[in-house]
Enzyme design. Structure first.
Site, PDB file in Angstrom:
ATOM      1  N   TYR A   1      19.039  33.660  -1.412  1.00 13.02           N
ATOM      2  CA  TYR A   1      17.828  33.466  -0.583  1.00 13.02           C
ATOM      3  C   TYR A   1      17.146  32.149  -0.943  1.00 13.02           C
ATOM      4  O   TYR A   1      16.780  31.367  -0.061  1.00 13.02           O
ATOM      5  CB  TYR A   1      16.888  34.652  -0.826  1.00 13.02           C
TER       6      TYR A   1
ATOM      7  N   LYS B   1      16.461  28.841   1.415  1.00 12.76           N
ATOM      8  CA  LYS B   1      15.102  28.356   1.702  1.00 12.76           C
ATOM      9  C   LYS B   1      14.903  26.926   1.188  1.00 12.76           C
ATOM     10  O   LYS B   1      14.118  26.158   1.759  1.00 12.76           O
ATOM     11  CB  LYS B   1      14.062  29.317   1.102  1.00 12.76           C
TER      12      LYS B   1
HETATM   13  P1  NAD Z   1      11.112  40.885   8.614  1.00 13.87           P
HETATM   14  O1  NAD Z   1      12.370  41.416   8.029  1.00 13.87           O
HETATM   15  O2  NAD Z   1       9.940  41.806   8.705  1.00 13.87           O
HETATM   16  O3  NAD Z   1      11.393  40.278  10.071  1.00 13.87           O
HETATM   17  C1  NAD Z   1      12.492  39.420  10.302  1.00 13.87           C
HETATM   18  C2  NAD Z   1      12.890  39.511  11.759  1.00 13.87           C
HETATM   19  O4  NAD Z   1      14.034  38.665  11.939  1.00 13.87           O
HETATM   20  C3  NAD Z   1      13.305  40.944  12.170  1.00 13.87           C
HETATM   21  O5  NAD Z   1      12.725  41.274  13.413  1.00 13.87           O
HETATM   22  C4  NAD Z   1      14.824  40.839  12.259  1.00 13.87           C
HETATM   23  O6  NAD Z   1      15.422  41.754  13.179  1.00 13.87           O
HETATM   24  C5  NAD Z   1      15.014  39.384  12.696  1.00 13.87           C
HETATM   25  N1  NAD Z   1      16.361  38.903  12.396  1.00 13.87           N
HETATM   26  C6  NAD Z   1      17.101  39.141  11.283  1.00 13.87           C
HETATM   27  N2  NAD Z   1      18.309  38.568  11.400  1.00 13.87           N
HETATM   28  C7  NAD Z   1      18.332  37.925  12.607  1.00 13.87           C
HETATM   29  C8  NAD Z   1      19.297  37.152  13.302  1.00 13.87           C
HETATM   30  N3  NAD Z   1      20.514  36.922  12.777  1.00 13.87           N
HETATM   31  N4  NAD Z   1      18.974  36.664  14.519  1.00 13.87           N
HETATM   32  C9  NAD Z   1      17.763  36.895  15.069  1.00 13.87           C
HETATM   33  N5  NAD Z   1      16.810  37.644  14.463  1.00 13.87           N
HETATM   34  C10 NAD Z   1      17.085  38.142  13.241  1.00 13.87           C
HETATM   35  O7  NAD Z   1      10.764  39.579   7.770  1.00 13.87           O
HETATM   36  P2  NAD Z   1       9.369  38.811   7.578  1.00 13.87           P
HETATM   37  O8  NAD Z   1       8.802  39.227   6.272  1.00 13.87           O
HETATM   38  O9  NAD Z   1       8.557  38.884   8.802  1.00 13.87           O
HETATM   39  O10 NAD Z   1       9.923  37.324   7.356  1.00 13.87           O
HETATM   40  C11 NAD Z   1       9.988  36.357   8.394  1.00 13.87           C
HETATM   41  C12 NAD Z   1      10.422  35.025   7.786  1.00 13.87           C
HETATM   42  O11 NAD Z   1       9.504  34.649   6.758  1.00 13.87           O
HETATM   43  C13 NAD Z   1      11.802  35.073   7.129  1.00 13.87           C
HETATM   44  O12 NAD Z   1      12.464  33.857   7.333  1.00 13.87           O
HETATM   45  C14 NAD Z   1      11.462  35.258   5.658  1.00 13.87           C
HETATM   46  O13 NAD Z   1      12.484  34.790   4.819  1.00 13.87           O
HETATM   47  C15 NAD Z   1      10.205  34.416   5.548  1.00 13.87           C
HETATM   48  N6  NAD Z   1       9.356  34.755   4.396  1.00 13.87           N
HETATM   49  C16 NAD Z   1       8.800  35.989   4.266  1.00 13.87           C
HETATM   50  C17 NAD Z   1       8.008  36.257   3.148  1.00 13.87           C
HETATM   51  C18 NAD Z   1       7.341  37.603   2.932  1.00 13.87           C
HETATM   52  O14 NAD Z   1       6.713  37.778   1.885  1.00 13.87           O
HETATM   53  N7  NAD Z   1       7.427  38.533   3.845  1.00 13.87           N
HETATM   54  C19 NAD Z   1       7.803  35.281   2.177  1.00 13.87           C
HETATM   55  C20 NAD Z   1       8.392  34.031   2.349  1.00 13.87           C
HETATM   56  C21 NAD Z   1       9.161  33.776   3.475  1.00 13.87           C
END
Ligand code: NAD
Length: 248
Positions: free
Chosen positions: A156, A160
């Site tokens: 991951y 990133k």
């Molecule tokens: P989440 O898992 O709640 O939502 C992710 C969404 O992406 C889901 O709806 C999923 O179905 C969709 N998805 C997954 N694989 C896919 C694909 N191949 N094609 C299209 N859609 C796809 O995640 P989140 O927490 O909302 O995270 C969103 C973004 O933010 C991600 O890139 C994650 O790495 C990043 N992020 C999240 C956090 C956190 O603390 N939640 C922190 C840093 C970065």
């Protein structure tokens, strides 16, 4: 305020979590929204309806962001449906956390393909449209883990960190064509992705945060709104952390 009136934004992975909050915030500010996710289900239809109620056009597309050909076809269809693309938010992402000792090739490849290759796929697919318009804002969802690393997340954090290098390069390549590219690096945000973590791990994260709370999806969406709009007209090639001062 309608900072994005008449603009079109693509948001990937918007069925839930941060992506959904971004779609809502950009819509609230007047942008027409083309969003994607792996499937278009009842929750996606509900998102379309909520956006329509705000008076903007909205459509969900079932599309795997890690698939190059599927992405080109999806963006082609979006351009047909919406005529233009002003904002691209590369948000789709997954985790497959485990120590390197136990990580297998499938876990590595899946995370790199969904998190990093997807950013290449979408940026490549929208670049000609934005270059022809001589304007555009690309926002890539990185993570503070891509800046500082994290045990159990080598796949991951590599994905990133890769996004950050890609973002800076695209900003340099497309800047002369009026296209900006920035990354957002969220810290610990409460979503379905993080709710799977054990309670003691969540407590430990919050303890490390100077603002003493987990972030909300709206905290991230507000930063994306700034980067999508003219308010950030002279900001490109940057990484903005949204992490309550955990990463400085
Ligand atoms: P989440 O898992 O709640 O939502 C992710 C969404 O992406 C889901 O709806 C999923 O179905 C969709 N998805 C997954 N694989 C896919 C694909 N191949 N094609 C299209 N859609 C796809 O995640 P989140 O927490 O909302 O995270 C969103 C973004 O933010 C991600 O890139 C994650 O790495 C990043 N992020 C999240 C956090 C956190 O603390 N939640 C922190 C840093 C970065």
């Amino acid at each position: 305020m309608e900072l994005l009136k008449g603009k079109t934004a693509i948001v990937t992975g918007a069925n839930r979590g941060i992506g959904r909050a971004i779609a809502m915030e950009l819509g609230r500010n007047g942008a027409n929204i083309a969003f994607t996710d792996l499937v278009i289900d009842d929750s996606s239809k509900e998102l379309e309806n909520e956006l329509n109620k705000m008076g903007v056009k909205a459509k969900g597309y079932a599309s795997d962001a890690s698939d190059f050909d599927m992405t080109s076809k999806t963006v082609e269809q979006i351009v047909k449906d919406f005529d233009r693309v002003d904002v691209l938010v590369n948000n789709a992402g997954i985790t497959k956390d485990t120590l390197l000792m136990r990580m297998n090739e499938e876990q590595w490849d899946a995370v790199i393909n969904v998190n990093l290759k997807s950013v290449f796929n979408y940026t490549k697919a929208v670049q000609m449209t934005m270059v022809k318009q001589r304007s555009g804002s690309i926002i890539n969802m990185s993570s503070i883990v891509g800046i500082r690393g994290n045990a159990g997340q080598s796949n991951y954090s590599a994905s990133k960190a890769g996004i950050i290098g890609f973002t800076k390069s695209v900003a340099k390549e497309l800047g002369s064509r009026g296209v900006r590219c920035n990354a957002v690096a969220p810290g610990f945000i409460m979503t379905e992705m993080t709710s799977e973590l054990p309670e003691d791990v969540k407590k430990e994260w919050v303890n490390q945060i100077p603002l003493k709370r987990a972030g909300t999806t709206e905290d991230v969406a507000n930063t994306v709104l700034f980067l999508a709009s003219g308010l950030s007209g002279y900001v490109s090639g940057q990484v903005i952390s949204v992490c309550g001062a955990m990463q400085t």
